[in-house]
Scaffold this active site. Structure first.
Site, PDB file in Angstrom:
ATOM      1  N   GLY A  15       0.851  -1.161  -0.044  1.00  0.00           N
ATOM      2  CA  GLY A  15      -0.158  -0.172  -0.030  1.00  0.00           C
ATOM      3  C   GLY A  15       0.987   1.299   0.128  1.00  0.00           C
ATOM      4  CB  VAL A 131      -7.239 -12.229  -2.594  1.00  0.00           C
ATOM      5  CG1 VAL A 131      -7.296 -11.012  -1.528  1.00  0.00           C
ATOM      6  CG2 VAL A 131      -7.732 -11.651  -3.995  1.00  0.00           C
ATOM      7  CB  ALA A 221      -0.569 -18.432 -11.989  1.00  0.00           C
ATOM      8  CB  ALA A 267      21.465 -21.702  -7.278  1.00  0.00           C
ATOM      9  CB  CYS A 275       4.763 -13.073  -2.393  1.00  0.00           C
ATOM     10  SG  CYS A 275       3.844 -11.450  -1.998  1.00  0.00           S
TER      11      CYS A 275
HETATM   12  C1  UDX Z   1       8.049 -11.425  -5.256  1.00  0.00           C
HETATM   13  C2  UDX Z   1       7.507 -11.388  -6.857  1.00  0.00           C
HETATM   14  O1  UDX Z   1       8.807 -11.188  -7.548  1.00  0.00           O
HETATM   15  C3  UDX Z   1       6.588 -10.341  -6.912  1.00  0.00           C
HETATM   16  O2  UDX Z   1       6.230  -9.974  -8.486  1.00  0.00           O
HETATM   17  C4  UDX Z   1       5.280 -10.389  -6.160  1.00  0.00           C
HETATM   18  O3  UDX Z   1       4.766  -9.236  -6.256  1.00  0.00           O
HETATM   19  C5  UDX Z   1       5.713 -10.670  -4.689  1.00  0.00           C
HETATM   20  O4  UDX Z   1       6.708 -11.668  -4.541  1.00  0.00           O
HETATM   21  P1  UDX Z   1       9.554 -10.373  -3.670  1.00  0.00           P
HETATM   22  O5  UDX Z   1       8.901 -11.667  -2.827  1.00  0.00           O
HETATM   23  O6  UDX Z   1       9.427  -9.183  -3.054  1.00  0.00           O
HETATM   24  O7  UDX Z   1       8.555 -10.396  -4.893  1.00  0.00           O
HETATM   25  O8  UDX Z   1      10.945 -10.694  -4.329  1.00  0.00           O
HETATM   26  P2  UDX Z   1      11.655 -11.363  -5.325  1.00  0.00           P
HETATM   27  O9  UDX Z   1      12.983 -10.696  -5.839  1.00  0.00           O
HETATM   28  O10 UDX Z   1      10.560 -12.147  -6.205  1.00  0.00           O
HETATM   29  O11 UDX Z   1      12.525 -12.570  -4.325  1.00  0.00           O
HETATM   30  C6  UDX Z   1      11.850 -13.572  -3.401  1.00  0.00           C
HETATM   31  C7  UDX Z   1      12.915 -14.676  -3.031  1.00  0.00           C
HETATM   32  O12 UDX Z   1      13.418 -15.299  -3.835  1.00  0.00           O
HETATM   33  C8  UDX Z   1      14.095 -13.932  -2.208  1.00  0.00           C
HETATM   34  O13 UDX Z   1      14.313 -14.724  -1.214  1.00  0.00           O
HETATM   35  C9  UDX Z   1      15.071 -13.958  -3.200  1.00  0.00           C
HETATM   36  O14 UDX Z   1      16.446 -14.062  -2.632  1.00  0.00           O
HETATM   37  C10 UDX Z   1      14.741 -15.377  -3.972  1.00  0.00           C
HETATM   38  N1  UDX Z   1      15.458 -15.350  -5.623  1.00  0.00           N
HETATM   39  C11 UDX Z   1      14.762 -14.726  -6.216  1.00  0.00           C
HETATM   40  C12 UDX Z   1      16.323 -16.437  -5.351  1.00  0.00           C
HETATM   41  O15 UDX Z   1      16.748 -17.156  -4.587  1.00  0.00           O
HETATM   42  N2  UDX Z   1      16.803 -16.546  -6.822  1.00  0.00           N
HETATM   43  C13 UDX Z   1      16.506 -15.734  -7.828  1.00  0.00           C
HETATM   44  O16 UDX Z   1      17.013 -15.675  -9.127  1.00  0.00           O
HETATM   45  C14 UDX Z   1      15.362 -14.575  -7.332  1.00  0.00           C
HETATM   46  P1  ADP Z   2       1.831  -6.187   2.536  1.00  0.00           P
HETATM   47  O1  ADP Z   2       3.137  -6.666   2.367  1.00  0.00           O
HETATM   48  O2  ADP Z   2       0.864  -7.168   1.753  1.00  0.00           O
HETATM   49  O3  ADP Z   2       1.704  -4.862   2.131  1.00  0.00           O
HETATM   50  P2  ADP Z   2       1.956  -5.598   5.368  1.00  0.00           P
HETATM   51  O4  ADP Z   2       1.684  -6.147   6.486  1.00  0.00           O
HETATM   52  O5  ADP Z   2       3.333  -4.844   5.037  1.00  0.00           O
HETATM   53  O6  ADP Z   2       1.556  -6.316   4.216  1.00  0.00           O
HETATM   54  O7  ADP Z   2       0.830  -4.251   5.381  1.00  0.00           O
HETATM   55  C1  ADP Z   2      -0.375  -4.702   5.472  1.00  0.00           C
HETATM   56  C2  ADP Z   2      -0.938  -3.473   6.414  1.00  0.00           C
HETATM   57  O8  ADP Z   2      -2.335  -3.818   6.447  1.00  0.00           O
HETATM   58  C3  ADP Z   2      -0.551  -3.319   7.764  1.00  0.00           C
HETATM   59  O9  ADP Z   2       0.021  -2.037   8.501  1.00  0.00           O
HETATM   60  C4  ADP Z   2      -1.758  -3.559   8.724  1.00  0.00           C
HETATM   61  O10 ADP Z   2      -1.789  -2.867  10.032  1.00  0.00           O
HETATM   62  C5  ADP Z   2      -2.921  -3.139   7.779  1.00  0.00           C
HETATM   63  N1  ADP Z   2      -4.021  -3.890   8.161  1.00  0.00           N
HETATM   64  C6  ADP Z   2      -4.488  -5.139   8.259  1.00  0.00           C
HETATM   65  N2  ADP Z   2      -5.689  -5.188   8.787  1.00  0.00           N
HETATM   66  C7  ADP Z   2      -6.395  -4.031   8.603  1.00  0.00           C
HETATM   67  C8  ADP Z   2      -7.660  -3.285   8.955  1.00  0.00           C
HETATM   68  N3  ADP Z   2      -8.782  -4.353   9.271  1.00  0.00           N
HETATM   69  N4  ADP Z   2      -7.753  -1.891   8.827  1.00  0.00           N
HETATM   70  C9  ADP Z   2      -6.786  -1.144   8.428  1.00  0.00           C
HETATM   71  N5  ADP Z   2      -5.485  -1.602   8.075  1.00  0.00           N
HETATM   72  C10 ADP Z   2      -5.215  -3.064   8.271  1.00  0.00           C
END
Ligand code: UDX
Ligand code: ADP
EC number: 1.1.1.22
Length: 476
Positions: A15, A131, A221, A267, A275
């Site tokens: 956000g 979601v 996916a 690797a 995520c």
């Molecule tokens: C991921 C997706 O990339 C992003 O599109 C989605 O919105 C959220 O999840 P994020 O988790 O922030 O993003 O980072 P990312 O760069 O994808 O890395 C995830 C993990 O995989 C990290 O621990 C990273 O070190 C690891 N990684 C990534 C590897 O081990 N090897 C790679 O080649 C790439």
């Molecule tokens: P993301 O990585 O998905 O952004 P975070 O945990 O960093 O997840 O952020 C989610 C935010 O949503 C947190 O700051 C949390 O306080 C807020 N949040 C969760 N539930 C509610 C709610 N019911 N009303 C308002 N804020 C909320």
């Protein structure tokens, strides 16, 4: 529909940066990020933002107070908004049906009910949080069942694909924007309204529109495919260590095939972050619910391989240190799940540290961005409270390595490549070991200093066959 006000519920890693970039590209729109966590909002309004993300500070400073606001007044902002983004966290359930796999949707539902209660005009509600498929339908039902007459909600799915550490760049210049909505005239109008916001800085051809469920499923996916690539290359890294092949060379060779591509083939000690694991498990749960056990089993294996990689790395450390790390000081360099973030959610460092703590190692941990308290929280274990005495968190990599038997790299921070390894070596116990879980060090250079170096996906000793056998039989 003219959009004058956007409200985003959830001031987290998604956000906060997303709305900052929207505000900076749409000066005519008032963007307000709200959150139930008052401390978090206070930080967004201070000089020290609650998350570290390269480039974020500058844009927040430029827009905050002009058309970008951070507030606890959820009611007022929801009431006045034309578009509401929902960016709350949806972690994996830790209780009840679907425990350990399904997404916990209580935050999402709570926000949907707030929107229904506080709205006195029609709005577009945008699902940004990752979601399960058909969550938009649930939001829609909650909204319509609680709506005052004459008010209409159009629910869109607009998943965020930013990666932490490169969030600003990803938001400014994304590969694509995905918007899913209903195929009714109203649904199409809502999609066009959201398109018109993104098209202020993103070329139209990069904006993909689909039906709601395709959009929701595409997010799961995409993350599952990315996680799968990492588990695949990590599986190959185990074979490399056992055979003498080099995983970097293999990755380069296969990545040169344009059908495979070079990205996301590094690797390492395993993937982390909020995520990948969550979304793969979500897909597993969905497949199970749809009575597709073969599909579920297929995706489960991505997680199994990731756990195997973390376990294998920890075991390699223990075996190389003569099969005992009890009371040995080990420097852990890097604790975040990747570089350029202070986020530790599902960081592989946590599991590696826990394995070493179980063996009685004394850990001295350094990370440039993770707060000290966060490291203690992540490593706290109800069953093993005494382990806390084995952990020290330091503000210098040199202090961490002084008197240590080994250095373990768990995050690929750029500053680690510039360390004075000779200085470290001189102050370590001998033989001095380096375990590179991120493939960042120059193996030959460190070997010439005198280090014993172990890296991912490259054979460095003959212990490997036994190690693989033991690893496979070790229960999590
Ligand atoms: C991921 C997706 O990339 C992003 O599109 C989605 O919105 C959220 O999840 P994020 O988790 O922030 O993003 O980072 P990312 O760069 O994808 O890395 C995830 C993990 O995989 C990290 O621990 C990273 O070190 C690891 N990684 C990534 C590897 O081990 N090897 C790679 O080649 C790439
Ligand atoms: P993301 O990585 O998905 O952004 P975070 O945990 O960093 O997840 O952020 C989610 C935010 O949503 C947190 O700051 C949390 O306080 C807020 N949040 C969760 N539930 C509610 C709610 N019911 N009303 C308002 N804020 C909320």
């Amino acid at each position: 529909m003219t959009v004058e006000r956007i409200c985003c519920v959830g001031a987290g890693y998604v956000g906060g940066p997303t709305c900052t970039v929207i505000a900076s590209n749409c000066p005519d729109i008032r963007v307000c990020v709200v959150d139930s966590n008052a401390e978090r909002i206070a930080k967004w309004n201070s000089d020290e933002l609650p998350i570290y993300e390269p480039g974020l500070d500058d844009i927040v400073r430029k827009c905050r107070g002009t058309n970008l606001f951070f507030s606890n007044n959820i009611q007022e902002e929801i009431e006045k908004a034309d578009i509401i983004f929902i960016s709350v966290n949806t972690p994996t359930k830790t209780f009840g049906f679907g425990k350990g796999k399904a997404a916990d949707l209580q935050n999402l539902e709570h926000v949907a009910r707030l929107i229904a209660n506080y709205s006195n005009k029609s709005k577009i509600v945008v699902e940004k949080s990752t979601v399960p498929v058909r969550a938009a339908e649930s939001i829609n039902r909650i909204l319509t069942a609680n709506t005052r007459p004459g008010i209409r909600f159009d629910v869109l799915s607009n998943p965020e694909f930013l990666a932490e550490g490169t969030a600003i760049e990803d938001l400014l210049n994304p590969d694509r924007i995905l918007i899913g909505g209903e195929e009714t005239p109203e649904g199409k109008r809502a999609i066009q309204t959201l398109c018109s916001i993104y098209s202020k800085w993103i070329p139209r051809e990069k904006i993909i529109t689909t039906n709601t469920w395709s959009s929701e499923l595409s997010k799961l996916a995409a993350n599952a495919f990315l996680a799968q690539r990492i588990s695949s290359i990590n599986a190959i890294s185990a074979i490399c260590e056992a055979t003498g092949a080099d995983v970097s060379e293999v990755a380069h060779s296969i990545g040169s095939d344009t059908r495979i591509g070079a990205k996301c083939l590094k690797a390492g000690v395993g993937f982390g972050g909020s995520c990948f694991q969550k979304d793969v498990l979500n897909l597993v749960y969905l497949s199970e619910c749809l009575n597709l056990p073969e599909v579920a089993d297929y995706w489960v294996q991505i997680i199994e391989m990731n756990n195997f990689q973390k376990r294998r790395f920890a075991l390699r450390i223990i075996e190389c240190l003569f099969n005992t790390v009890t009371a040995k000081k080990i420097a852990i360099l890097g604790f975040a799940f990747k570089k350029n973030t202070g986020d530790t959610r599902e960081s592989p460092a946590i599991l590696v540290c826990k394995y070493l703590l179980e063996e009685g190692a004394k850990l001295c941990i350094y990370d440039p961005k993770v707060p000290k308290q966060q490291i203690y929280t992540d490593l706290k274990s109800a069953e093993r409270p005494d382990d806390m005495q084995l952990i020290e968190v330091t503000d210098s990599p040199y202090k961490a390595t002084e008197g240590a038997h080994a250095i373990v790299f768990c995050t690929e921070w750029d500053e680690f490549t510039k360390l004075d390894f000779k200085q470290m070596y001189d102050k370590m116990l001998k033989p001095a070991f380096v375990f590179d879980g991120r493939k960042i060090v120059n193996v030959e250079e460190l070997q010439s200093i005198g280090f014993h170096v172990e890296t991912i996906g490259r054979r460095t000793s003959k212990l490997l066959k036994t190690r693989l056998n033991r690893c496979t039989s070790h229960a999590d």
